[in-house]
Design a protein around this motif. Structure first.
Motif, PDB file in Angstrom:
ATOM      1  N   ALA A   1      16.426  12.841  19.796  1.00 44.45           N
ATOM      2  CA  ALA A   1      16.361  11.706  20.839  1.00 44.45           C
ATOM      3  C   ALA A   1      16.895  12.073  22.089  1.00 44.45           C
ATOM      4  O   ALA A   1      17.114  11.016  22.961  1.00 44.45           O
ATOM      5  CB  ALA A   1      16.730  10.307  20.262  1.00 44.45           C
TER       6      ALA A   1
ATOM      7  N   HIS B   1      15.591  12.777  24.821  1.00 50.11           N
ATOM      8  CA  HIS B   1      14.906  12.423  26.106  1.00 50.11           C
ATOM      9  C   HIS B   1      15.365  11.091  26.301  1.00 50.11           C
ATOM     10  O   HIS B   1      14.978  10.438  27.556  1.00 50.11           O
ATOM     11  CB  HIS B   1      13.604  12.381  26.074  1.00 50.11           C
ATOM     12  CG  HIS B   1      12.909  11.808  24.772  1.00 50.11           C
ATOM     13  ND1 HIS B   1      13.253  11.797  23.512  1.00 50.11           N
ATOM     14  CD2 HIS B   1      11.930  10.517  24.710  1.00 50.11           C
ATOM     15  CE1 HIS B   1      12.731  10.953  22.840  1.00 50.11           C
ATOM     16  NE2 HIS B   1      11.843  10.040  23.405  1.00 50.11           N
TER      17      HIS B   1
ATOM     18  N   TRP C   1      19.427   7.898  20.004  1.00 49.52           N
ATOM     19  CA  TRP C   1      19.201   6.907  18.791  1.00 49.52           C
ATOM     20  C   TRP C   1      19.837   5.888  18.923  1.00 49.52           C
ATOM     21  O   TRP C   1      19.203   4.672  18.382  1.00 49.52           O
ATOM     22  CB  TRP C   1      19.601   7.674  17.709  1.00 49.52           C
ATOM     23  CG  TRP C   1      18.894   8.990  17.046  1.00 49.52           C
ATOM     24  CD1 TRP C   1      19.446  10.126  16.901  1.00 49.52           C
ATOM     25  CD2 TRP C   1      17.537   9.050  16.635  1.00 49.52           C
ATOM     26  NE1 TRP C   1      18.883  11.059  16.878  1.00 49.52           N
ATOM     27  CE2 TRP C   1      17.381  10.503  16.636  1.00 49.52           C
ATOM     28  CE3 TRP C   1      16.506   8.240  16.669  1.00 49.52           C
ATOM     29  CZ2 TRP C   1      16.185  11.052  16.198  1.00 49.52           C
ATOM     30  CZ3 TRP C   1      15.245   9.056  16.276  1.00 49.52           C
ATOM     31  CH2 TRP C   1      15.201  10.330  16.104  1.00 49.52           C
TER      32      TRP C   1
ATOM     33  N   HIS D   1      10.345   3.027  17.792  1.00 50.14           N
ATOM     34  CA  HIS D   1      10.326   4.552  18.218  1.00 50.14           C
ATOM     35  C   HIS D   1       8.898   4.928  18.599  1.00 50.14           C
ATOM     36  O   HIS D   1       8.377   5.823  19.500  1.00 50.14           O
ATOM     37  CB  HIS D   1      10.862   5.445  16.974  1.00 50.14           C
ATOM     38  CG  HIS D   1      12.250   4.880  16.680  1.00 50.14           C
ATOM     39  ND1 HIS D   1      12.377   3.824  15.890  1.00 50.14           N
ATOM     40  CD2 HIS D   1      13.513   5.807  16.765  1.00 50.14           C
ATOM     41  CE1 HIS D   1      13.681   3.784  15.849  1.00 50.14           C
ATOM     42  NE2 HIS D   1      14.283   4.921  16.215  1.00 50.14           N
TER      43      HIS D   1
ATOM     44  N   ARG E   1       6.871   7.534  24.024  1.00 51.32           N
ATOM     45  CA  ARG E   1       6.492   8.833  23.918  1.00 51.32           C
ATOM     46  C   ARG E   1       7.922   9.764  23.436  1.00 51.32           C
ATOM     47  O   ARG E   1       8.857   9.621  23.880  1.00 51.32           O
ATOM     48  CB  ARG E   1       6.158   9.389  25.653  1.00 51.32           C
ATOM     49  CG  ARG E   1       4.823   8.766  26.051  1.00 51.32           C
ATOM     50  CD  ARG E   1       4.499   9.377  27.276  1.00 51.32           C
ATOM     51  NE  ARG E   1       4.557  10.782  27.263  1.00 51.32           N
ATOM     52  CZ  ARG E   1       3.328  11.528  27.374  1.00 51.32           C
ATOM     53  NH1 ARG E   1       2.190  10.891  27.092  1.00 51.32           N
ATOM     54  NH2 ARG E   1       3.140  12.851  27.224  1.00 51.32           N
ATOM     55  N   TRP E   2       7.285  10.544  22.521  1.00 56.03           N
ATOM     56  CA  TRP E   2       8.283  11.464  22.039  1.00 56.03           C
ATOM     57  C   TRP E   2       7.933  12.919  22.224  1.00 56.03           C
ATOM     58  O   TRP E   2       6.851  13.049  22.306  1.00 56.03           O
ATOM     59  CB  TRP E   2       8.659  11.414  20.504  1.00 56.03           C
ATOM     60  CG  TRP E   2       9.182  10.014  20.153  1.00 56.03           C
ATOM     61  CD1 TRP E   2       8.627   8.769  20.050  1.00 56.03           C
ATOM     62  CD2 TRP E   2      10.682   9.884  19.977  1.00 56.03           C
ATOM     63  NE1 TRP E   2       9.732   7.908  19.689  1.00 56.03           N
ATOM     64  CE2 TRP E   2      10.845   8.293  19.804  1.00 56.03           C
ATOM     65  CE3 TRP E   2      11.452  10.722  19.803  1.00 56.03           C
ATOM     66  CZ2 TRP E   2      12.174   8.120  19.411  1.00 56.03           C
ATOM     67  CZ3 TRP E   2      12.836  10.289  19.304  1.00 56.03           C
ATOM     68  CH2 TRP E   2      13.072   8.877  19.409  1.00 56.03           C
TER      69      TRP E   2
ATOM     70  N   HIS F   1       6.206  10.642  17.157  1.00 58.68           N
ATOM     71  CA  HIS F   1       6.973   9.787  16.372  1.00 58.68           C
ATOM     72  C   HIS F   1       7.101  10.323  14.834  1.00 58.68           C
ATOM     73  O   HIS F   1       7.582   9.691  13.912  1.00 58.68           O
ATOM     74  CB  HIS F   1       6.592   8.233  16.667  1.00 58.68           C
ATOM     75  CG  HIS F   1       5.377   8.009  16.517  1.00 58.68           C
ATOM     76  ND1 HIS F   1       4.516   7.945  17.377  1.00 58.68           N
ATOM     77  CD2 HIS F   1       4.469   7.902  15.336  1.00 58.68           C
ATOM     78  CE1 HIS F   1       3.370   7.788  17.107  1.00 58.68           C
ATOM     79  NE2 HIS F   1       3.202   7.678  15.542  1.00 58.68           N
TER      80      HIS F   1
ATOM     81  N   ALA G   1      10.233  10.942  14.101  1.00 54.99           N
ATOM     82  CA  ALA G   1      11.427   9.909  14.465  1.00 54.99           C
ATOM     83  C   ALA G   1      11.296   8.787  13.388  1.00 54.99           C
ATOM     84  O   ALA G   1      12.203   8.710  12.640  1.00 54.99           O
ATOM     85  CB  ALA G   1      10.908   9.451  16.152  1.00 54.99           C
TER      86      ALA G   1
ATOM     87  N   SER H   1      17.549   8.376  12.451  1.00 51.48           N
ATOM     88  CA  SER H   1      17.128   6.932  13.223  1.00 51.48           C
ATOM     89  C   SER H   1      17.709   5.766  12.475  1.00 51.48           C
ATOM     90  O   SER H   1      18.013   4.935  13.358  1.00 51.48           O
ATOM     91  CB  SER H   1      15.609   6.770  13.229  1.00 51.48           C
ATOM     92  OG  SER H   1      15.235   6.421  11.688  1.00 51.48           O
TER      93      SER H   1
END
Length: 497
Positions: free
Chosen positions: A62, A64, A69, A116, A120-121, A125, A128, A142
């Protein structure tokens, strides 16, 4: 594929947080409660004996988000056994410090918002957490706040009536939705599905595969099973054994699938997460079948065979090549489908090759996706052919990958690129240092046409609308040696049981 830093590297990264080890005390016990009225909320409690003054969440995955988290953590409270509140100081990056002297036990309670999938991931996700109408997907990273030295961990899920928990963890006998987890790595690097989803157990030799599929894809469960059944023994034959985690052979893994607005997949310890935009069927089997094959092979290349430092050209590119081979050998795609795929990947590789080295490109995998994935695939094919050529067809990439499995996977040692070069050269009976120096570390473009000629294949390249377009076909007058070489690589060599 979910990348795991590893507990040892994790400890090195946060080494200043570690204190001397005390005598063994009570094992950490987590309780995860999902309220019936809000499946996007997880209420978590854990009791443990602290050995450090810092608690934390896993630092990767995580990145970004400024708080990692911890972005999704609410109502974090620590108390003593007597009920006194223990002050916690937030240090940033999902870390908290116990501000006073360490008590004998800490009783931690907090909430995780499963939001989550609302942002945007970098890679989706599926790696995630997310919520569907009938189930919730979690990763250990998570959910859990704890310490690096946790071991012999207990996890109890309290879920609404009619819900069940699909996880690769060991079940606790006599208890419902209760599991035993060996240590922090297994606690964090896992995917699990909780809800009213469809679950099916499939026995394949000594392996148990749990299919955990959301109701939106329940009509695809038979297809998933029919696809996985031949792929698993094919992979076991390819690598020379089942997946191995921390030196222990895997007896069970979980395949999780749901519907979404994109296709994607991630692999964790003994668990795979996949999302599909379209309903899987026989017409589009080559597309979703590749996602299954690729992610499943990461249980071996990526989770069993692990690198000492980033080698995405190998963990991603070689895995992609092996996935397409197994799809061909098990009948998911035809031989010509394989040739067409290689031709397309070669075009994508050529469009980005020659600027930076394939290995260095992995430092920014997303930015250099085609060079890492497509370039790695083409390098795997070229090496496979080079090994066959050097040994008069007797040995190939399967021999190489089996030695990697036994030398590093079974022993739980991490390999370096020097090990890859050493093992490949040993299989070939010739020094292949130049191959890796030029094509993997350097910027020299792999001459695929020359390699494929060894297999009796014609490679035709032409320009269409300003772009290179490659086609690969069998020669009409293939020699017996060319046909033998081709069949050794792409033939239906593996018979599922």
């Amino acid at each position: 594929m979910k990348r795991l830093l590893g507990v040892a590297a994790f400890a090195l990264l946060f080494g200043s947080l570690l204190l001397p080890t005390y005598a063994a005390q009570a094992s950490p016990q987590y309780t995860v409660t999902v309220p019936e009225q809000d499946k996007r909320l997880a209420k978590i409690e854990v009791r443990f004996s602290p050995k450090t003054d810092t608690i934390l969440m896993y630092p990767e995955g995580a990145n970004h988000l400024p708080d990692g988290w911890a972005t999704f953590v609410r109502s974090l409270v620590a108390k003593t056994d007597a009920g006194a509140v223990i002050p916690l100081q937030y240090l940033g990056q999902a870390r908290w410090k116990v501000s006073e002297s360490l008590p004998q036990n800490i009783n931690l309670s907090y909430e995780i918002l499963i939001h989550h999938d609302q942002g945007r991931w970098p890679f989706g996700h599926d790696e995630a957490a997310y919520a569907k109408r009938d189930c919730v997907f979690y990763t250990g990273a998570s959910l859990f706040i704890g310490a690096l030295d946790f071991e012999n961990i207990g996890v109890q899920f309290n879920v609404p009536s009619g819900w069940h928990v699909s996880t690769p963890w060991k079940e606790v006998a006599g208890k419902q939705n209760a599991f035993s987890v060996s240590g922090v790595e297994e606690l964090i690097n896992v995917g699990m599905l909780v809800g009213k989803h469809t679950e099916r157990s499939v026995k394949i030799g000594n392996l148990e595969v749990i299919l955990a599929v959301g109701q939106d894809l329940k009509e695809s469960v038979d297809l998933f099973e029919a696809t996985i059944k031949p792929l698993v023994p094919a992979a076991i034959n390819l690598f020379g054994g089942v997946p191995v985690i921390n030196g222990t052979q895997t007896g069970k893994f979980v395949v999780i699938a749901n519907k979404d607005v994109f296709d994607g997949g991630g692999t964790f310890i003994r668990s795979i997460s996949m999302l599909f935009k379209d309903d899987p069927n026989m017409r589009n089997r080559s597309e979703w079948g590749h996602i299954i094959a690729h992610e499943m092979l990461h249980l071996w290349n990526g989770q069993t065979i692990r690198e000492a430092e980033q080698e995405y050209w190998f963990t991603e590119g070689f895995t992609d090549y092996l996935a397409y081979l197994l799809e061909t050998r098990t009948g998911i795609i035809s031989e010509q489908d394989l040739f067409n795929t290689i031709a397309r990947k070669y075009d994508e590789y050529l469009a980005v090759a020659g600027k930076i080295g394939m290995r260095r490109a992995g430092d920014e995998k997303g930015k250099n996706y085609d060079l890492v994935y497509r370039g790695g695939l083409i390098a795997a094919l070229a090496l496979d052919i080079e090994l066959r050529r050097s040994t008069n067809g007797a040995k190939g990439l399967s021999d190489f990958i089996q030695q990697m499995y036994h030398e590093f996977g079974v022993s739980d040692k991490k390999y370096k690129i020097e090990d890859v070069v050493r093992i490949a050269s040993g299989i070939a009976g010739a020094d292949l240092t130049v191959f890796f120096k030029e094509y993997i570390e350097g910027t020299k473009v792999i001459p695929l046409e020359r390699h494929l000629a060894e297999l009796g294949l014609n490679v035709k390249r032409e320009a269409k609308e300003g772009k290179s377009h490659t086609t690969i076909r069998r020669k009409t007058n293939m020699t017996a040696s060319e046909q033998a070489m081709l069949s050794r690589i792409v033939g239906r060599l593996i018979v599922s049981k």
